[in-house]
Design an enzyme around this catalytic site. Structure first.
Site, PDB file in Angstrom:
ATOM      1  N   ARG A  21       0.846  -1.197   0.000  1.00 56.59           N
ATOM      2  CA  ARG A  21       0.000   0.000   0.000  1.00 56.59           C
ATOM      3  C   ARG A  21       0.881   1.247   0.000  1.00 56.59           C
ATOM      4  NH1 ARG A  21      -0.517   4.696   2.282  1.00 56.59           N
ATOM      5  NH2 ARG A  21      -0.184   3.731   4.324  1.00 56.59           N
ATOM      6  N   ASP A  22       1.661   1.452   1.071  1.00 54.85           N
ATOM      7  CA  ASP A  22       2.556   2.612   1.098  1.00 54.85           C
ATOM      8  C   ASP A  22       3.615   2.477   0.006  1.00 54.85           C
ATOM      9  OD1 ASP A  22       3.857   4.983   2.060  1.00 54.85           O
ATOM     10  OD2 ASP A  22       3.107   4.533   4.061  1.00 54.85           O
ATOM     11  N   HIS A  25       3.153   4.083  -3.525  1.00 52.09           N
ATOM     12  CA  HIS A  25       3.610   5.436  -3.858  1.00 52.09           C
ATOM     13  C   HIS A  25       4.967   5.379  -4.557  1.00 52.09           C
ATOM     14  CE1 HIS A  25       0.458   7.543  -1.711  1.00 52.09           C
ATOM     15  NE2 HIS A  25       0.742   6.907  -0.582  1.00 52.09           N
ATOM     16  N   SER A 175       3.205  10.932   9.015  1.00 52.76           N
ATOM     17  CA  SER A 175       3.172  10.915   7.549  1.00 52.76           C
ATOM     18  C   SER A 175       4.394  11.568   6.920  1.00 52.76           C
ATOM     19  CB  SER A 175       1.921  11.641   7.043  1.00 52.76           C
ATOM     20  OG  SER A 175       0.770  11.232   7.734  1.00 52.76           O
ATOM     21  N   HIS A 204       2.606   4.576  12.964  1.00 47.74           N
ATOM     22  CA  HIS A 204       3.041   4.409  11.573  1.00 47.74           C
ATOM     23  C   HIS A 204       4.127   5.440  11.312  1.00 47.74           C
ATOM     24  CE1 HIS A 204       2.259   3.843   7.112  1.00 47.74           C
ATOM     25  NE2 HIS A 204       2.751   5.077   7.098  1.00 47.74           N
ATOM     26  N   HIS A 206       7.792   6.946   9.206  1.00 44.75           N
ATOM     27  CA  HIS A 206       8.550   7.059   7.959  1.00 44.75           C
ATOM     28  C   HIS A 206      10.004   7.367   8.281  1.00 44.75           C
ATOM     29  CE1 HIS A 206       5.653   6.806   4.568  1.00 44.75           C
ATOM     30  NE2 HIS A 206       4.781   7.079   5.518  1.00 44.75           N
ATOM     31  N   TYR A 295       4.228  15.809   3.751  1.00 41.31           N
ATOM     32  CA  TYR A 295       3.577  14.519   3.528  1.00 41.31           C
ATOM     33  C   TYR A 295       4.428  13.679   2.575  1.00 41.31           C
ATOM     34  CZ  TYR A 295      -0.632  11.585   2.900  1.00 41.31           C
ATOM     35  OH  TYR A 295      -1.548  10.567   2.884  1.00 41.31           O
TER      36      TYR A 295
END
Length: 352
Positions: A21-22, A25, A175, A204, A206, A295
């Site tokens: 899913r991520d 991108h 995000s 979550h 990054h 983001y």
């Protein structure tokens, strides 16, 4: 209809792999069926309990604004559910991008965990979607995106809105990869204090400042029960916390996940890496996103506008951070690019 949270009593933390899913991108939403089948099978063998599959921007995200999927996401959800023997298949939806009908279709295709994401100040737009998901018997997870932009107590108030609507786990979602250690700890602790036994708390992260794993450890120590990651950091920006590294660290500090370290390392190296168009890099663009609070999915959009207008991508991203843009405002990168272009041209004219 009520549904229990899928959580083995032997686990301390439930891990969700969001490579499919991520990672969409990073791959510009070009996953093939063969890639999805191979990745799901490898993650399942390694013991990953939850695998998220959808367009990078969630159900219904395949569009001119966000980028079109190579393979319809509902077909990929169905294939993932048919492939997984033990793992549950999760799907993401953003109110205003996806619809209630998309949720129903994803469930019919085998998805059993509905993850609903809103900007961190807009939890109220998710109320009807959580209500539907619970009526359908789906497990529910809430995403408070761009969580770095509001203080812990405000974030906890938004988490309460989601929990009261039927959300069973509310995530602090970094995000932009902008949170640093105590920023994660304080937000997770605030949600744990607010929600108590009403809902679990997740995190979550990054890697835009290189802290995905460290921040996840802070989250667990503050009471988080669900953690996201992606094999090989396969996600937006510099990617997510690498699952294989998370498991190695969790093993060393005694946090039980049910995932085998060697199997997940094999999956990352032999199955996920070949599906990636390139490694997710902690380069200048990614660092600017973490530093300026941008983001993470803006990266590919910024690179595209940089090439189109001949302006530096890192400058685009920095100004996006200054303007406090959020997910869904990717088109404003065009305005920023034109602004920088005009400045370049006027500067060149003045120098003549």
């Amino acid at each position: 209809m009520t549904t229990d949270i899928f959580f083995n009593p032997m686990w301390d933390v439930r891990l969700t792999d969001t490579s499919l899913r991520d990672g969409s991108h990073h791959k510009r939403h070009q996953f093939t069926k063969d890639e999805v089948q191979a990745i799901v099978a490898a993650l399942d063998v390694a013991g990953v309990p939850v695998i998220e599959v959808t367009h990078g921007d969630g159900l219904g995200g395949s569009s001119f604004n966000y980028g079109f999927s190579k393979t319809p996401e509902q077909e990929l959800i169905k294939l993932a559910a048919e492939t997984a023997k033990e793992a549950k298949i999760a799907f993401l939806m953003l109110p205003g991008v996806g619809t209630k009908e998309d949720i129903k279709e994803a469930q019919n295709n085998g998805g059993s965990i509905c993850r609903i994401a809103t900007h961190c100040t807009e939890a109220d737009v998710s109320i009807q979607h959580f209500g539907l998901a619970r009526e359908l018997g789906l497990e529910t997870v809430g995403f408070l995106m761009m969580s770095h932009t509001i203080p812990p107590e405000k974030l906890a108030q938004q988490a309460r809105i989601m929990a009261d609507a039927g959300c069973q786990c509310v995530y602090v979602v970094d995000s932009a990869g902008a949170l640093v250690l105590e920023g994660v700890r304080d937000r997770v602790a605030a949600l744990v204090a607010e929600l108590g036994d009403d809902a679990q708390v997740g995190f979550h992260g990054h890697e835009n400042l290189g802290l995905g794993v460290a921040n996840s450890v802070e989250a667990v120590r503050a009471g988080a029960k669900q953690i996201d990651g992606s094999c090989r950091r396969f996600g937006a920006g510099a990617g997510n916390a690498p699952v294989e590294a998370l498991i190695g660290v969790f093993d060393k500090i005694g946090v039980k996940t049910g995932i085998d370290f060697f199997d997940i390392a094999d999956a990352a190296e032999e199955v996920v890496a070949p599906a990636m168009p390139a490694e997710c890099l902690l380069d200048r663009n990614a660092l600017i996103m973490g530093y300026s609070g941008v983001y993470s999915s803006f990266l590919k959009h910024a690179i595209r506008q940089s090439e189109r207008y001949g302006v530096p991508a890192h400058q685009l991203l920095h100004r996006a951070g200054q303007r406090k843009l959020i997910g869904g405002q990717e088109d404003q990168l065009i305005d920023i690019a034109l602004e920088i272009k005009r400045e370049q041209e006027s500067g060149a004219a003045a120098a003549r």
